[in-house]
Design an enzyme around this catalytic site. Structure first.
Site, PDB file in Angstrom:
ATOM      1  N   GLY A 239      -5.166  -9.925   6.463  1.00  0.00           N
ATOM      2  CA  GLY A 239      -4.811 -10.542   4.821  1.00  0.00           C
ATOM      3  C   GLY A 239      -6.039 -11.669   4.678  1.00  0.00           C
ATOM      4  N   CYS A 342     -16.953   9.883 -15.658  1.00  0.00           N
ATOM      5  CA  CYS A 342     -16.380   9.145 -17.274  1.00  0.00           C
ATOM      6  C   CYS A 342     -15.050   8.723 -17.385  1.00  0.00           C
ATOM      7  CB  CYS A 342     -16.549  10.781 -17.803  1.00  0.00           C
ATOM      8  SG  CYS A 342     -17.988  11.740 -18.100  1.00  0.00           S
TER       9      CYS A 342
HETATM   10  N1  LLP Z   1      -2.511  -4.878   8.696  1.00  0.00           N
HETATM   11  C1  LLP Z   1      -2.074  -4.100   7.433  1.00  0.00           C
HETATM   12  C2  LLP Z   1      -0.806  -3.482   8.025  1.00  0.00           C
HETATM   13  C3  LLP Z   1      -2.804  -3.580   7.017  1.00  0.00           C
HETATM   14  O1  LLP Z   1      -2.113  -2.974   5.698  1.00  0.00           O
HETATM   15  C4  LLP Z   1      -4.147  -4.361   6.429  1.00  0.00           C
HETATM   16  C5  LLP Z   1      -4.423  -4.195   4.704  1.00  0.00           C
HETATM   17  C6  LLP Z   1      -4.976  -5.173   7.269  1.00  0.00           C
HETATM   18  C7  LLP Z   1      -4.432  -5.825   8.506  1.00  0.00           C
HETATM   19  C8  LLP Z   1      -5.981  -5.581   6.690  1.00  0.00           C
HETATM   20  O2  LLP Z   1      -5.918  -6.773   5.503  1.00  0.00           O
HETATM   21  P1  LLP Z   1      -7.073  -7.790   5.553  1.00  0.00           P
HETATM   22  O3  LLP Z   1      -7.374  -8.578   6.420  1.00  0.00           O
HETATM   23  O4  LLP Z   1      -7.939  -6.926   5.630  1.00  0.00           O
HETATM   24  O5  LLP Z   1      -6.664  -7.866   4.489  1.00  0.00           O
HETATM   25  N2  LLP Z   1      -7.754  -1.764  -0.926  1.00  0.00           N
HETATM   26  C9  LLP Z   1      -7.328  -3.007  -1.257  1.00  0.00           C
HETATM   27  C10 LLP Z   1      -6.940  -3.879  -0.111  1.00  0.00           C
HETATM   28  C11 LLP Z   1      -5.567  -2.911   0.454  1.00  0.00           C
HETATM   29  C12 LLP Z   1      -5.312  -4.295   2.488  1.00  0.00           C
HETATM   30  C13 LLP Z   1      -4.699  -3.119   3.030  1.00  0.00           C
HETATM   31  N3  LLP Z   1      -4.194  -3.239   3.501  1.00  0.00           N
HETATM   32  C14 LLP Z   1      -8.726  -4.152  -1.600  1.00  0.00           C
HETATM   33  O6  LLP Z   1      -9.441  -3.653  -1.997  1.00  0.00           O
HETATM   34  O7  LLP Z   1      -8.846  -5.838  -1.739  1.00  0.00           O
END
Ligand code: LLP
Length: 416
Positions: A239, A342
């Site tokens: 996150g 589109c």
């Molecule tokens: N762990 C879990 C359980 C998660 O669901 C996620 C991301 C992460 C770790 C990694 O999170 P990060 O460090 O990348 O923030 N498609 C969206 C982001 C969705 C994230 C989903 N879960 C975007 O493009 O911003």
């Protein structure tokens, strides 16, 4: 910090001119930097070097096997959310002992696969999932190591679509139901409780929500300890945000300091699941201008990458910095950079000020390494782009461009 910089008036990925790659493989193309990926992983992982921990890169952010193999070679494990991601991780040589499995909808087939690989732990998101894993472990005659994913109900203050740790979200088990679920889990003979897990959301730019979540988990851990349920792994999810525009997210070292302070002597192995902070700024999407056109209210720049290649702007209204591969002295214009799909929602940038663009100019869409290719689709029957990993003066095609044949490869016309 990243290795996409101008030299002599041209954009380079490490020591390779972006134009050279484009000449060889065409556009649109994702380009990643090995040095940046390595640096990001080492800074994050290094921030916790003095305590027992495991950095489990979140595969969903960018699941190319070459990237998984690179992070694995640096000592990383992975966080997976599907059988497909497990398959990729194993193909990339990630040891099962460094794999944690999250996700609300694990199927029986996926559970069996993860059990047969003997992964480090399942992050369980519901009572029914606990039952399902227990049954499958019994059927296969093995033991499943598990953590419960607890929903700490804190507001990460990021985009609603990527917020996961609030009560209204579908993820995890409520804190006040957790104790009972843990008690239940310890009574299941094929389940071994080893950890506790949370993930509160993505693209967080403040430390406080992480600290608040950890505070709630600490209390829970102490209560579990008092009940004789020891917790060996504390998985704090991913996150941590990155800079897309002018956000100033905490540096991983600051994040680590805040976490360690809040740990305050709690003894267990920490697990992290960073995705974006490792790969986000380690990748760009390069696209070519096809046409420009103006209406009385708008200037459009139509490029050869669309929402099927990078969906973040369309899906979340996300900002990605866009810069010319060869900067020019042309006068500035405010434009919408749009793709060929589109859909009116197909844009990479809106109301963006850029030097006037003409057909064949190349643009780099920055910070595209995370949730770029991994969320790409074939919508409008567009082959997905090539992926390139730059390494110093050389580069490797880590995924070739899809062809039109690839588009129909799995399809079949029945005899009618
Ligand atoms: N762990 C879990 C359980 C998660 O669901 C996620 C991301 C992460 C770790 C990694 O999170 P990060 O460090 O990348 O923030 N498609 C969206 C982001 C969705 C994230 C989903 N879960 C975007 O493009 O911003």
């Amino acid at each position: 910090m990243h290795h996409f910089q101008y030299r002599h008036g041209r954009l380079y990925g490490e020591d390779v001119p972006v134009e050279t790659i484009v000449q060889d493989v065409g556009t649109p193309v994702y380009i990643y930097s090995r040095a940046t990926l390595t640096h990001h992983f080492q800074v994050f992982d290094g921030a916790f070097s003095h305590i027992p921990h495991l950095t489990c890169y979140s595969v969903k952010a960018n699941s190319n096997v070459a990237i998984l193999a690179l992070l694995g070679s640096l000592g990383g494990g992975v966080d997976i959310v599907s059988g497909g991601e497990l398959f990729r991780a194993r193909r990339a040589g990630i040891p099962p002992a460094k794999i944690v499995y999250s996700g609300v909808g694990k199927t029986r087939e996926e559970i069996d696969y993860a059990l047969s690989e003997d992964i480090l732990m399942f992050n369980i998101e519901s009572r029914q999932e606990l039952e399902a894993i227990s049954q499958r472990a019994q059927a296969l005659g093995c033991t499943a190591r598990i953590a419960l994913r607890v929903n700490p109900d804190v507001d990460p203050k990021s985009h609603p679509y990527i917020t996961t740790g609030m009560e209204k979200n579908k993820f995890g088990i409520r804190v006040d139901e957790a104790i009972e679920s843990y008690r239940h889990a310890t009574r299941l003979p094929h389940i071994k409780v080893v950890g506790i897990d949370c993930h509160i959301g993505s693209q967080l730019t403040e430390i406080q929500p992480f600290v608040d979540a950890l505070k709630r988990l600490r209390i829970l851990m102490e209560r579990l300890h008092a009940l004789g349920i020891p917790i060996h792994y504390l998985d704090l999810g991913g996150g941590l945000g990155i800079t897309y525009a002018d956000e100033a997210p905490p540096h991983p070292v600051e994040y680590a300091e805040a976490i360690l302070k809040e740990m305050n002597g709690l003894s267990c192995t920490l697990i992290f699941e960073p995705g974006r902070v490792i790969v986000g700024n380690a990748g760009i999407l390069v696209t070519r201008v096809l046409y420009t056109k103006s209406t009385p209210t708008k200037h459009f720049v139509i490029v050869d990458a669309g929402m099927n290649d990078l969906i973040r702007p369309s899906l979340y209204g996300a900002y990605h910095h866009i810069q010319p591969v060869v900067p020019s002295e042309r006068e500035q214009e405010t434009v919408d950079v749009v793709g060929p799909i589109c859909e009116s929602g197909d844009f990479l940038a809106r109301e963006r000020t850029l030097p006037r663009l003409v057909p064949r100019d190349l643009l780099a869409v920055m910070s595209a390494g995370a949730y770029g290719f991994s969320m790409a689709s074939n919508y409008n029957s567009r082959p997905r782009p090539a992926e390139i990993l730059v390494d110093g003066k050389t580069y490797h095609v880590i995924r070739r461009r899809e062809t039109w044949d690839d588009l129909v490869r799995l399809e079949n016309i029945p005899l009618m």
